[in-house]
Motif scaffolding. Structure first.
Motif, short mmCIF file in Angstrom:
data_model
loop_
_atom_site.label_atom_id
_atom_site.label_comp_id
_atom_site.label_asym_id
_atom_site.label_seq_id
_atom_site.Cartn_x
_atom_site.Cartn_y
_atom_site.Cartn_z
N ASP A 1 -55.17 -46.55 19.23
CA ASP A 1 -54.35 -45.60 19.98
C ASP A 1 -54.68 -45.68 21.45
O ASP A 1 -55.81 -45.97 21.83
CB ASP A 1 -54.62 -44.17 19.48
CG ASP A 1 -53.83 -43.87 18.22
OD1 ASP A 1 -54.44 -43.47 17.22
OD2 ASP A 1 -52.61 -44.07 18.24
N GLU B 1 -51.71 -53.23 19.29
CA GLU B 1 -52.05 -53.90 18.04
C GLU B 1 -52.53 -55.31 18.26
O GLU B 1 -51.95 -56.08 19.03
CB GLU B 1 -50.80 -54.00 17.14
CG GLU B 1 -50.29 -52.67 16.65
CD GLU B 1 -49.04 -52.84 15.79
OE1 GLU B 1 -48.30 -51.86 15.67
OE2 GLU B 1 -48.82 -53.95 15.24
N SER B 2 -53.60 -55.65 17.54
CA SER B 2 -53.95 -57.06 17.40
C SER B 2 -53.57 -57.42 15.97
O SER B 2 -52.97 -56.61 15.28
CB SER B 2 -55.44 -57.26 17.64
OG SER B 2 -56.18 -56.55 16.66
N VAL B 3 -53.92 -58.62 15.52
CA VAL B 3 -53.53 -59.01 14.17
C VAL B 3 -54.13 -58.07 13.12
O VAL B 3 -53.47 -57.67 12.18
CB VAL B 3 -53.97 -60.46 13.88
CG1 VAL B 3 -53.79 -60.80 12.40
CG2 VAL B 3 -53.17 -61.44 14.72
N LYS B 4 -55.39 -57.70 13.33
CA LYS B 4 -56.09 -56.97 12.28
C LYS B 4 -56.44 -55.54 12.62
O LYS B 4 -57.14 -54.89 11.88
CB LYS B 4 -57.40 -57.70 11.94
CG LYS B 4 -57.23 -59.07 11.33
CD LYS B 4 -57.37 -59.02 9.82
CE LYS B 4 -57.43 -60.40 9.19
NZ LYS B 4 -56.11 -60.97 9.00
N ALA B 5 -56.01 -55.07 13.79
CA ALA B 5 -56.41 -53.71 14.16
C ALA B 5 -55.36 -53.04 15.02
O ALA B 5 -54.53 -53.68 15.65
CB ALA B 5 -57.74 -53.76 14.92
N VAL B 6 -55.40 -51.72 15.00
CA VAL B 6 -54.52 -50.92 15.85
C VAL B 6 -55.39 -49.93 16.60
O VAL B 6 -56.27 -49.32 15.99
CB VAL B 6 -53.54 -50.07 15.01
CG1 VAL B 6 -52.55 -49.36 15.90
CG2 VAL B 6 -52.83 -50.92 14.00
N ASP C 1 -56.63 -60.97 20.54
CA ASP C 1 -55.25 -61.33 20.88
C ASP C 1 -54.31 -60.18 20.54
O ASP C 1 -54.18 -59.78 19.40
CB ASP C 1 -54.81 -62.56 20.08
CG ASP C 1 -55.54 -63.80 20.52
OD1 ASP C 1 -56.22 -64.41 19.68
OD2 ASP C 1 -55.44 -64.14 21.71
N ILE C 2 -53.63 -59.66 21.56
CA ILE C 2 -52.73 -58.53 21.35
C ILE C 2 -51.36 -59.05 20.92
O ILE C 2 -50.82 -59.98 21.51
CB ILE C 2 -52.65 -57.68 22.62
CG1 ILE C 2 -54.02 -57.00 22.80
CG2 ILE C 2 -51.54 -56.64 22.52
CD1 ILE C 2 -54.19 -56.30 24.10
N VAL C 3 -50.81 -58.44 19.85
CA VAL C 3 -49.53 -58.91 19.34
C VAL C 3 -48.40 -57.93 19.60
O VAL C 3 -47.23 -58.31 19.58
CB VAL C 3 -49.61 -59.24 17.82
CG1 VAL C 3 -50.71 -60.25 17.56
CG2 VAL C 3 -49.78 -58.00 17.00
N TYR C 4 -48.72 -56.67 19.84
CA TYR C 4 -47.64 -55.69 19.99
C TYR C 4 -48.16 -54.46 20.71
O TYR C 4 -49.30 -54.06 20.53
CB TYR C 4 -47.12 -55.30 18.60
CG TYR C 4 -45.94 -54.35 18.62
CD1 TYR C 4 -46.08 -53.01 18.28
CD2 TYR C 4 -44.67 -54.80 18.98
CE1 TYR C 4 -45.00 -52.15 18.30
CE2 TYR C 4 -43.59 -53.95 19.01
CZ TYR C 4 -43.76 -52.62 18.66
OH TYR C 4 -42.68 -51.77 18.68
N PRO D 1 -46.53 -59.58 24.87
CA PRO D 1 -47.70 -58.70 24.74
C PRO D 1 -49.00 -59.38 25.19
O PRO D 1 -49.96 -58.70 25.55
CB PRO D 1 -47.74 -58.37 23.24
CG PRO D 1 -46.91 -59.40 22.57
CD PRO D 1 -45.91 -59.88 23.56
N GLU D 2 -48.99 -60.72 25.23
CA GLU D 2 -50.22 -61.42 25.63
C GLU D 2 -50.59 -61.14 27.08
O GLU D 2 -51.74 -61.35 27.48
CB GLU D 2 -50.07 -62.93 25.39
CG GLU D 2 -48.94 -63.60 26.12
CD GLU D 2 -47.62 -63.56 25.38
OE1 GLU D 2 -47.49 -62.73 24.45
OE2 GLU D 2 -46.72 -64.33 25.74
N SER E 1 -49.76 -47.10 21.06
CA SER E 1 -50.85 -47.89 20.48
C SER E 1 -50.73 -49.36 20.85
O SER E 1 -49.68 -49.84 21.27
CB SER E 1 -50.86 -47.74 18.96
OG SER E 1 -49.63 -48.19 18.43
#
Lengths: 443, 493, 127
Positions: free
Chosen positions: C66, C59-64, C36-39, C86-87, C57
């Protein structure tokens, strides 16, 4: 040792289960050359009673039962009993960082409340869950401004706490962030706006001002904001005396507020641990360092809280993180939360009013050096600050801070702080001692 | 069958702002003994706020109930084990709380005359000395407020030394198994980061390292034992490689719980390290801090230590500000003194032999867990482990169950999860560190739980994926929390 | 599944070239891996991109992760809808969730990239 909950027979069972004959075998794989071949040169362990005795003896070598008129970034305020009651609960004291939201709702909820109350006090849109202290919150705020504006330089008032400025320089040096100071107006004790304007340019990311400033004076925040914003810089406002926010207008025009919450039920404790905060406008959210707690729902639709926007932080972003901060000051922030809860909307105001009353009573008889309006600290001219303090110590009073150590041009002055804990009797003794020393000088 | 926990009722509780009502109060201040002052007159009408908008007003009973109810929604060490790798969640001795609150120590103002602060200064001097002995280093600073702060201090010290020698250099080498604070710190200190790959056995690849250490490298940041719980067996050789090229060896002391009394970083070539008092030395985590991150150095780095430093002046302690090579201050005043008190109390209570015994038990507990769980969970690196052990979720992943899911199911068994998904070199990591203060019963219950979960994955993977079931809240929606951040309460929300 | 008219990179970006304009996005494979992409962090119009260098870049909740520019050029348009939603990047990565449009500086750069078939084979092999 009473903290090791295994019996020898249990150890033997476990060693057998590990397939080794003795505990030493567990370390057999370590290279010979690294192994410590002697016991640590530390005294044997002592009983609980002896531990208490040791620290009681140390405490006896510190000031005990003295009245104090020291402020300068660390303030004496009453600590509501509820504060220690709450933070001593094992569920708060011995809990971990709330990464696992389902079993940390207590910590997360209280941080959300903390973030809210800091926003309410400072007039900002978002606040983080704490920084190490006020002094380190300043460079973090400066780095935020640099990231947000893309500019590299910072202007800081020399009425910002001297030690905070030192910390800023340590951080700035390694970031390639030039830091320049601007001065104060000699009779007002407020920032020299002309000096600021002269030094301002289009390459400045932030102007940093403290209010009330190190001299205790409510400073020209609005005017500083105008100068900063005109040239595309952010205004960072710093506070060291959180109680002032009970009465003072939230800093007008601030983009970032960085401050110290020690006044909110955090014992002076010889310099720490304290709790810093950073609060900012909405648009700067993604530049915020440190932890942020957000509101959400669980799978049943119940309100719940969790750490969020974690991708700013070190454990995910690593070298591109907004800061390297990991452990912060959560329990200290909880002390502040309980304090804010106990005093509440009316109490914080009344507390601030008492501080003003006490400091103005003292100042009224000592004649402040600056004409600027002050909260609970002020600067007074005193012929011989060191001699005065010696006299006061004999009466079991710790006097104000002689300013010569930080401001050579003010070596004939002292910074006095009076809070709701200061008694009229003690203040009268200070006035008397000042009068006596004045007479001695004149004689 | 879950035997360690059972559901029971916990109180609901809203936010303070939802309990607030005008006029309720939990405080009373003494009457003023001086004349009241008109705030607007004294401070200027423009500077005075009309009120603190929406700030809560509750009574004392509501305050106590509020925070007590909230506290019951937390897990804590006092309830049971936190098997979090590299966090060292050991028992927080209560005596430490008592001594930190003794009035003469708790109320000392950092600017009070040195003659009236000798007790605090003695405490700090005693702690510096004990930590120097434990680490085999020459000097210690107690200023940094946390591990990451200590890391920054340490790297700044390295920079200062190299600058004095003529060239601060450009990069810092960091193993790919390192904690996130390491590269974040290097960046803040103005260095570029270069990753060092681990070898197949999980330790530093010495021959790869030899190629990487050039004249551009200021230092290598290493954690020892590393984040797999494995001792870096070539550490002395690594130090030699670095020193030969004029670079330094920084050690992240997060895993000192495996070494105290057994091996000392100063003896195996470390030039500078930080310690985490809130890990190895038992100071409480308090939901995320405060901690303290003292930095210990070899002689060469001593001149650059932050000011002020404690020095002996006759029979007394004094603060020395006249150190012209110092990197300056990394924070105001002297350090997290209240945390330092707690750490010293811990050291005094254990004493030399006690500290060593604690380390032995810490390692025994971790090896015991490893042996019992090896048949059920994949162990990516077979080297001997010390105070922690790292498994991977490879076996369970075949059924579509990942380490995060296993962790959530562990909650239903009454435990806080282990460290999930770290270190990064292990895919789907389960990083487990029991510490020495766990009883055999607690360990056996943990092992039973993990074995039971492994079996559940085989029979009913979907059930495990939707855990936890017994907690106050079920899984929280972290996606929406990040997409649409709500970071404060507002009226009408 | 993977549009024929796109070209693809090893880092899971796609580019659609129309004249001297390139439209850049991330592939369906990428959004699946991210979760799930958040940003989404994107450059401003006017920014000069270099082939192979990071342009922003995801971002998902737990990862970024590039995003690397498949081709160089100047950013002419940025997909503003991704800030609010972003979804969309999870839902329609090849269509309405394009990231940026660029005025190509060196149109020939696109020749080194993979075709849809090659990309399909590449991600098949990665598994």
């Amino acid at each position: 040792m009473r903290y090791l909950p295994k019996s020898d027979s249990e150890r033997r069972e476990m060693l057998a289960a590990c397939g080794v004959g003795s505990a030493e075998e567990l370390f057999a794989h370590l290279p010979e050359a690294v192994r410590l071949k002697r016991p640590l040169d530390l005294a044997p362990g002592i009983s609980e009673y002896e531990v208490v005795d040791y620290f009681r003896a140390r405490a006896a070598d510190n000031a005990n039962g003295y009245a104090s008129f020291l402020g300068a970034g660390v303030y004496n305020h009453f600590r509501p009993v509820l504060v220690d009651t709450v933070v001593s609960r094992g569920e708060f004291l011995t809990a971990y960082t709330p990464y696992q939201a389902e079993i940390s709702q207590g910590t997360l909820t209280s941080i959300f409340e903390f973030q809210t109350m800091i926003c309410q006090l400072t007039g900002m849109d978002v606040a983080n869950a704490s920084m190490y202290d006020g002094s380190t919150a300043v460079p973090e705020a400066a780095m935020m401004a640099v990231r947000a504006t893309g500019k590299g330089r910072v202007l800081v008032a020399n009425t910002l706490h001297p030690e905070y400025r030192q910390v800023l320089r340590t951080y700035a040096r390694n970031q390639g962030m030039p830091v320049e100071e601007f001065g104060y107006v000699p009779d007002a004790g407020t920032i020299d706006l002309e000096d600021l304007d002269r030094k301002m340019d289009d390459l400045t990311a932030a102007v940093i001002v403290q209010s009330p400033n190190f001299f205790g004076i409510v400073d020209q925040v609005k005017a500083a904001a105008e100068i900063a914003h005109q040239r595309g810089a952010l205004l960072i406002v710093v506070f060291t005396e959180a109680v002032s926010l009970g009465l003072l207008e939230p800093p007008p025009g601030a983009d970032i507020v960085a401050g110290e919450l020690q006044s909110f039920a955090i014992s002076p404790s010889y310099g720490g641990p304290y709790a810093g905060i950073i609060a900012a406008r909405e648009k700067l959210i993604r530049q915020m360092p440190g932890r942020l707690v957000g509101q959400t729902v669980d799978t049943h639709g119940n309100r719940a809280f969790c750490l969020t926007l974690s991708t700013r932080e070190q454990h995910i972003r690593r070298e591109k993180a907004t800061s390297n901060i990991c452990t912060n000051q959560a329990l200290i922030a909880l002390m502040a939360t309980v304090f804010m809860t106990v005093y509440g909307k009316q109490g914080l105001r009344e507390l601030a009013e008492q501080n003003v009353a006490k400091s103005h009573y003292l100042a009224g008889q000592l004649k402040p050096r600056f004409c600027g309006r002050f909260f609970n600290e002020f600067v007074a001219k005193v012929e011989n600050p060191e001699a005065l303090n010696k006299t006061l110590l004999r009466k079991k009073i710790i006097g104000g801070l002689p300013l010569g150590r930080f401001y050579p041009e003010l070596s004939d002055s002292m910074l006095f702080c009076a809070t709701e804990t200061s008694h009229k009797v003690e203040m009268d003794l200070v006035v008397q001692a000042v009068g006596v020393s004045r007479a001695e000088v004149l004689a | 069958m879950i035997t360690k926990v059972r559901q029971h009722l916990s109180q609901n509780e809203g936010l303070l702002f939802e309990r607030s009502s005008p006029g309720k109060r939990a405080y009373q201040l003494p009457e003023l003994d001086v004349p009241a002052v008109n705030a607007a007159e004294a401070l200027g009408a423009d500077n005075v706020r009309p009120e603190i908008e929406d700030f809560p007003e509750v009574s004392e009973v509501e305050a106590i109930r509020h925070f007590t109810r909230l506290s019951t929604w937390n897990h804590a060490i006092d309830y049971g084990m936190y098997p979090l790798g590299s966090c060292t969640m050991k028992y927080n001795p209560r005596i430490n709380e008592l001594v930190a609150r003794i009035e003469g120590l708790a109320w000392a103002h950092p600017y009070q005359p040195e003659a009236l602060a000798q007790g605090s200064m003695e405490v700090m001097a005693r702690l510096e000395s004990a930590l120097a002995e434990i680490t085999a280093m020459d000097a210690v600073t107690l200023q940094p407020a946390a591990g990451a702060h200590g890391e920054l201090t340490g790297i700044l010290l390295i920079r200062a030394l190299l600058e004095k020698r003529g060239n601060p250099r450009k990069k810092i080498l960091i193993p790919d198994s390192a904690h996130g604070t390491n590269p974040a710190t290097a960046a803040i200190a103005g260095y570029a980061v270069e990753n060092v790959k681990s070898s197949e056995s999980g330790v530093l690849d010495v021959s790869a390292l030899e190629h990487l250490v050039t004249d551009d490298v200021a230092a290598l940041m290493v954690t020892n034992p590393n984040t797999l719980g494995v001792f870096e067996e070539n550490i002395i050789h690594v130090a030699e490689i670095l020193h030969a090229k004029g670079a330094l060896l920084y050690m992240d002391g997060a895993n000192m719980n495996a070494l105290v009394g057994i091996a000392r970083p100063g003896d195996f070539g470390v030039d500078v390290l930080h310690l985490n008092l809130h890990k190895t030395f038992s100071t409480p985590h308090g939901g995320g801090g405060p901690g303290a991150g003292p930095v210990a150095v070899k002689k060469a780095l001593e001149p650059f230590l932050p000011i002020p430093r404690l020095k002996r002046a006759g029979k007394k302690w004094a603060w020395d500000y006249k150190r012209k090579h110092s990197i300056g201050r990394v924070r105001s005043f002297y350090g997290n003194f209240g945390v330092l008190v707690r750490a010293l109390a811990y050291i005094l209570a254990h004493g030399g032999p006690g500290l060593r015994n604690a380390t032995v038990d810490a390692v025994l507990n971790a090896v015991y867990i490893r042996k019992q769980l090896e048949p059920y969970y994949d162990l990516p690196y077979p080297s001997p482990n010390m105070h922690e052990v790292v498994f991977s979720d490879d076996r369970q992943a075949k059924a579509g169950v990942r380490t995060g899911d296993l962790a959530k199911r562990l909650i239903d068994y009454g435990f806080h999860p282990y460290t999930v998904s770290f270190p990064l070199i292990v895919h789907g990591a389960l990083m487990i560190e029991p510490t020495e203060t766990e009883s055999k019963l607690e360990l056996d219950q943990f092992i039973e739980a993990m074995i039971s979960i492994a079996k559940e994955v085989e029979s009913d993977p979907q059930m495990v994926k939707n855990a936890p079931y017994g907690t106050r809240t079920s899984r929280v929606d972290e996606v929406t929390a990040a997409r649409k951040p709500v970071l404060r309460w507002k009226p009408g929300l | 599944m993977y549009p024929e008219k796109f070209k693809y990179t090893k880092e899971h970006e796609w580019v659609l070239v129309e004249g001297d304009t390139g439209t850049i996005g991330i592939t369906d494979h990428a959004q699946q891996e991210l979760g799930d992409i958040v940003y989404v962090d994107l450059p401003k119009p006017g920014t000069k991109l270099e082939k192979g260098k990071s342009l922003g870049s995801v971002e998902s909740v737990k990862a970024v992760s590039d995003i690397y520019a498949p081709v160089g050029g100047e950013v002419s348009e940025v997909n503003g809808s991704l800030a609010e939603s972003p979804e969309k990047l999870n839902e329609d990565p090849h269509g309405s969730a394009w990231l940026v449009k660029v005025k190509l500086s060196a149109p020939a750069e696109v020749n080194g990239l993979m075709s849809a078939a090659d990309y399909q084979a590449y991600i098949g092999a990665e598994k």
